[in-house]
Write a protein that holds these residues in place. Structure first.
Motif, PDB file in Angstrom:
ATOM      1  N   LEU A  63       0.823  -1.213   0.000  1.00  0.00           N
ATOM      2  CA  LEU A  63       0.000   0.000   0.000  1.00  0.00           C
ATOM      3  C   LEU A  63       0.856   1.262   0.000  1.00  0.00           C
ATOM      4  CD1 LEU A  63      -2.704  -1.232   2.475  1.00  0.00           C
ATOM      5  CD2 LEU A  63      -3.082  -0.570   0.097  1.00  0.00           C
ATOM      6  N   LYS A  64       2.002   1.160   0.656  1.00  0.00           N
ATOM      7  CA  LYS A  64       2.890   2.318   0.806  1.00  0.00           C
ATOM      8  C   LYS A  64       3.294   2.881  -0.562  1.00  0.00           C
ATOM      9  CE  LYS A  64       7.198   2.049   2.068  1.00  0.00           C
ATOM     10  NZ  LYS A  64       8.345   1.504   2.780  1.00  0.00           N
ATOM     11  N   ILE A  65       3.452   1.985  -1.520  1.00  0.00           N
ATOM     12  CA  ILE A  65       3.923   2.394  -2.849  1.00  0.00           C
ATOM     13  C   ILE A  65       2.975   3.421  -3.487  1.00  0.00           C
ATOM     14  CG2 ILE A  65       4.466   1.548  -5.182  1.00  0.00           C
ATOM     15  CD1 ILE A  65       5.139  -1.179  -3.704  1.00  0.00           C
ATOM     16  N   GLY A  66       1.669   3.191  -3.298  1.00  0.00           N
ATOM     17  CA  GLY A  66       0.698   4.094  -3.929  1.00  0.00           C
ATOM     18  C   GLY A  66       0.378   5.335  -3.100  1.00  0.00           C
ATOM     19  N   ALA A  67       0.828   5.357  -1.846  1.00  0.00           N
ATOM     20  CA  ALA A  67       0.391   6.442  -0.953  1.00  0.00           C
ATOM     21  C   ALA A  67       1.171   7.736  -1.199  1.00  0.00           C
ATOM     22  CB  ALA A  67       0.569   5.982   0.490  1.00  0.00           C
ATOM     23  N   ARG A  68       0.457   8.861  -1.198  1.00  0.00           N
ATOM     24  CA  ARG A  68       1.082  10.180  -1.395  1.00  0.00           C
ATOM     25  C   ARG A  68       0.541  11.152  -0.357  1.00  0.00           C
ATOM     26  NH1 ARG A  68       3.555   7.645  -4.171  1.00  0.00           N
ATOM     27  NH2 ARG A  68       3.866   7.501  -6.398  1.00  0.00           N
ATOM     28  N   ILE A  69       1.341  12.126  -0.016  1.00  0.00           N
ATOM     29  CA  ILE A  69       0.805  13.200   0.827  1.00  0.00           C
ATOM     30  C   ILE A  69       0.375  14.330  -0.102  1.00  0.00           C
ATOM     31  CG2 ILE A  69       1.301  14.864   2.662  1.00  0.00           C
ATOM     32  CD1 ILE A  69       3.238  12.865   3.873  1.00  0.00           C
ATOM     33  N   GLN A  70      -0.902  14.658  -0.090  1.00  0.00           N
ATOM     34  CA  GLN A  70      -1.431  15.700  -0.983  1.00  0.00           C
ATOM     35  C   GLN A  70      -1.100  17.094  -0.440  1.00  0.00           C
ATOM     36  OE1 GLN A  70      -3.166  14.797  -3.758  1.00  0.00           O
ATOM     37  NE2 GLN A  70      -3.225  12.610  -3.244  1.00  0.00           N
ATOM     38  N   VAL A  71      -1.145  18.057  -1.336  1.00  0.00           N
ATOM     39  CA  VAL A  71      -0.921  19.450  -0.931  1.00  0.00           C
ATOM     40  C   VAL A  71      -1.948  19.826   0.143  1.00  0.00           C
ATOM     41  CG1 VAL A  71      -0.824  21.852  -1.741  1.00  0.00           C
ATOM     42  CG2 VAL A  71      -0.208  19.967  -3.292  1.00  0.00           C
ATOM     43  N   GLY A  72      -1.482  20.444   1.211  1.00  0.00           N
ATOM     44  CA  GLY A  72      -2.405  20.897   2.254  1.00  0.00           C
ATOM     45  C   GLY A  72      -2.589  19.880   3.365  1.00  0.00           C
ATOM     46  N   GLU A  73      -2.191  18.639   3.129  1.00  0.00           N
ATOM     47  CA  GLU A  73      -2.324  17.622   4.189  1.00  0.00           C
ATOM     48  C   GLU A  73      -1.142  17.746   5.146  1.00  0.00           C
ATOM     49  OE1 GLU A  73      -4.865  13.930   2.352  1.00  0.00           O
ATOM     50  OE2 GLU A  73      -2.715  13.926   1.989  1.00  0.00           O
ATOM     51  N   LYS A  74      -1.447  17.499   6.436  1.00  0.00           N
ATOM     52  CA  LYS A  74      -0.384  17.685   7.438  1.00  0.00           C
ATOM     53  C   LYS A  74      -0.067  16.377   8.129  1.00  0.00           C
ATOM     54  CE  LYS A  74      -2.857  21.875   7.869  1.00  0.00           C
ATOM     55  NZ  LYS A  74      -4.122  22.173   8.520  1.00  0.00           N
ATOM     56  N   LYS A  75      -0.147  15.276   7.378  1.00  0.00           N
ATOM     57  CA  LYS A  75       0.108  13.992   8.045  1.00  0.00           C
ATOM     58  C   LYS A  75       1.593  13.666   8.068  1.00  0.00           C
ATOM     59  CE  LYS A  75      -1.672  11.585   3.944  1.00  0.00           C
ATOM     60  NZ  LYS A  75      -2.830  10.810   3.495  1.00  0.00           N
TER      61      LYS A  75
END
Ligand SMILES: Nc1ncnc2c1ncn2[C@@H]1O[C@H](COP(=O)(O)OP(=O)(O)OP(=O)(O)O)[C@@H](O)[C@H]1O
Ligand SMILES: [Zn+2]
Length: 465
Positions: A163-175
């Motif tokens: 799952l990690k491969i497809g995961a991205r942090i989007q603009v504005g997200e603070k995770k």
């Protein structure tokens, strides 16, 4: 015989054993109410209404809950585009939803909780996840710490590393980690919002179902259902939230319906290839649409086109014609015929086959074939020189009963409450006049319309079955 359900969690058909004998707790993810529903969205409504009806037919007491997502990104965008407030849009499309699905023969749930009315519970749920170390606040948002939940991916059968491969942090997200997902989103300027310990904001999408299912059904439920696209990430995230909080199994059987496609592509609002229920039921009998959906097993895809619907209409009419011919013959039938038992046995055998089909992971496609067998058998019977009233009635009531299990009616429109009361009055008068034949006829008529009478010392009570 027991019911077997294909469980997405184990990828196999399992014997259905509810947590509590005779009772079923069922939760179906409902729509985001920013538009009219298309026939793809109607599929889970019809399919899981049928599952509920069948479980009831098999004697279970089913508690059925389905939510409305009445605030989220899509609603906020729609509100901006239309220059309206979010609650006004939600209200309009909740009403439209009820209108559409009730035309399609779906019963109301025992409760239809809305996000905006469940805010305290949602906030409490998130606070507990933070306390337990499964969530963290970051700049007014709250995120779920996905890696903390060891079993993440068990429903969609994927490992965290895949799952990690497809995961991205989007603009504005603070995770902190791309795998984390939002439980609470801080409000942007001018957006609808609620007060929380983390400032003004609104819930993420997944948390509502965890909070509502727990509130209305308890920590562990029997059946959780929705369209196939909800398995990941929505249902995976629901499991992570709920099981982290309670330490118990969240749902024991996970059911997912296949897609309605157009030209082999999923019908969806974003692709613009959709047909609204609202429009189609202006042109076609809504029952035909329901029948169309049930003619295919719920896990298989359906490639929709108008011609298929027309074919279904013709097939459905063949069933209705058989049923009507039975009723026409009723008056001209004698009381007894020599070979009654033979025919009655044949009808019972078809009912057994219907149950067998439905017990096998709600195979409505095979159950519908049994209805055609019943129709063929009835047509054959009507060719007999002498027909018996008893057999004709049995045929007719078999049609009515099996139609009803599938959420179809043989009787045209449903009766209004006033019309039911009027028939009950007539029955009371008939009984006073000792006209028991008429009184029984009225009772049977009401029964065929799914209205059950109960004679008590205080008078006659009634309810819809
Ligand atoms: N083409 C389809 N076939 C079957 N089920 C579908 C289809 N599209 C959506 N669903 C189901 O409809 C239900 C309601 O979903 P929701 O209101 O979130 O729709 P949506 O995702 O906004 O629709 P769309 O996919 O058109 O954007 C969900 O259970 C979803 O899985
Ligand atoms: Zn959900």
């Amino acid at each position: 015989m027991t019911i077997r359900i294909y469980n997405t969690l184990t990828r196999q058909k399992e014997e259905f054993i509810p947590l509590e004998e005779g009772k079923v707790k069922m939760y179906v993810c409902g729509p985001t109410v920013y538009n009219y529903i298309h026939i793809g969205n109607a599929r889970p409504a019809i399919v899981f209404d049928t599952v509920r009806r069948y479980l009831e037919f098999r004697g279970y007491d089913v508690r059925f809950i389905s939510n409305f997502t009445d605030v989220d990104d899509k609603l906020i965008r729609a509100a901006k585009e239309l220059g309206e407030e979010v609650p006004a849009i939600a209200e309009r499309f909740i009403n439209a939803y009820f209108e559409d699905v009730s035309a399609l023969g779906c019963k109301k749930a025992d409760a239809h909780p809305r996000v905006t009315e469940t805010m305290d519970l949602i906030i409490e749920f998130i606070s507990s996840l933070i306390e337990k170390g499964f969530a963290y606040e970051s700049g007014g948002d709250v995120y779920y710490r996905t890696r903390e939940f060891g079993e993440y991916g068990k429903l969609s059968h994927q490992s965290i590393d895949e799952l990690k491969i497809g995961a991205r942090i989007q603009v504005g997200e603070k995770k902190k980690d791309a795998m984390d997902f939002a439980l609470w989103k801080a409000a942007k300027e001018g957006e609808i919002s609620w007060e929380s310990p983390w400032g003004k904001g609104r819930p993420g999408w997944h948390i509502e179902c965890s909070a509502m299912a727990r509130e209305y059904l308890g920590d562990t439920i029997d059946i959780h259902a929705g369209g196939q696209d909800l398995a990941f990430p929505h249902h995976e995230n629901e499991i992570a939230q709920s099981e982290a909080l309670t330490g118990k199994t969240f749902a024991r059987y996970w059911m997912h319906n296949g897609y309605i496609n157009i030209d082999n592509e999923k019908m969806s609002k974003s692709l613009g290839n959709f047909v609204l229920v609202h429009d189609i039921i202006k042109k076609h009998d809504p029952q035909v649409l329901r029948f169309f959906m049930l003619s295919v097993h719920y896990r298989n895809p359906i490639n929709y086109n108008e011609e298929l619907l027309e074919n279904t209409k013709a097939a459905f009419e063949r069933l209705m014609t058989s049923y009507q011919n039975l009723n026409h013959r009723l008056g001209a039938s004698a009381n007894l015929a020599d070979n009654d038992t033979e025919w009655i046995e044949k009808i019972s055998e078809l009912k057994r086959q219907f149950i067998e089909a439905m017990d096998d992971d709600f195979n409505t496609a095979n159950a519908v074939s049994v209805l055609f067998e019943l129709s063929k058998l009835a047509n054959l019977y009507l060719l007999e020189k002498n027909t018996s009233e008893k057999v004709i009635k049995m045929f007719a009531s078999q049609f009515e009963e099996l139609f009803n299990v599938l959420g179809l009616t043989t009787g045209g429109e449903d009766l209004l409450d006033e019309e039911v009361e009027e028939l009950i009055e007539q029955r009371i008068r008939a009984r006073k006049d000792r006209n028991f034949a008429l009184s029984d006829e009225i009772r049977d008529k009401l029964k065929s319309m799914n209205i059950i009478l109960e004679d008590t010392a205080q008078g006659t009570r009634w309810k819809r079955g």
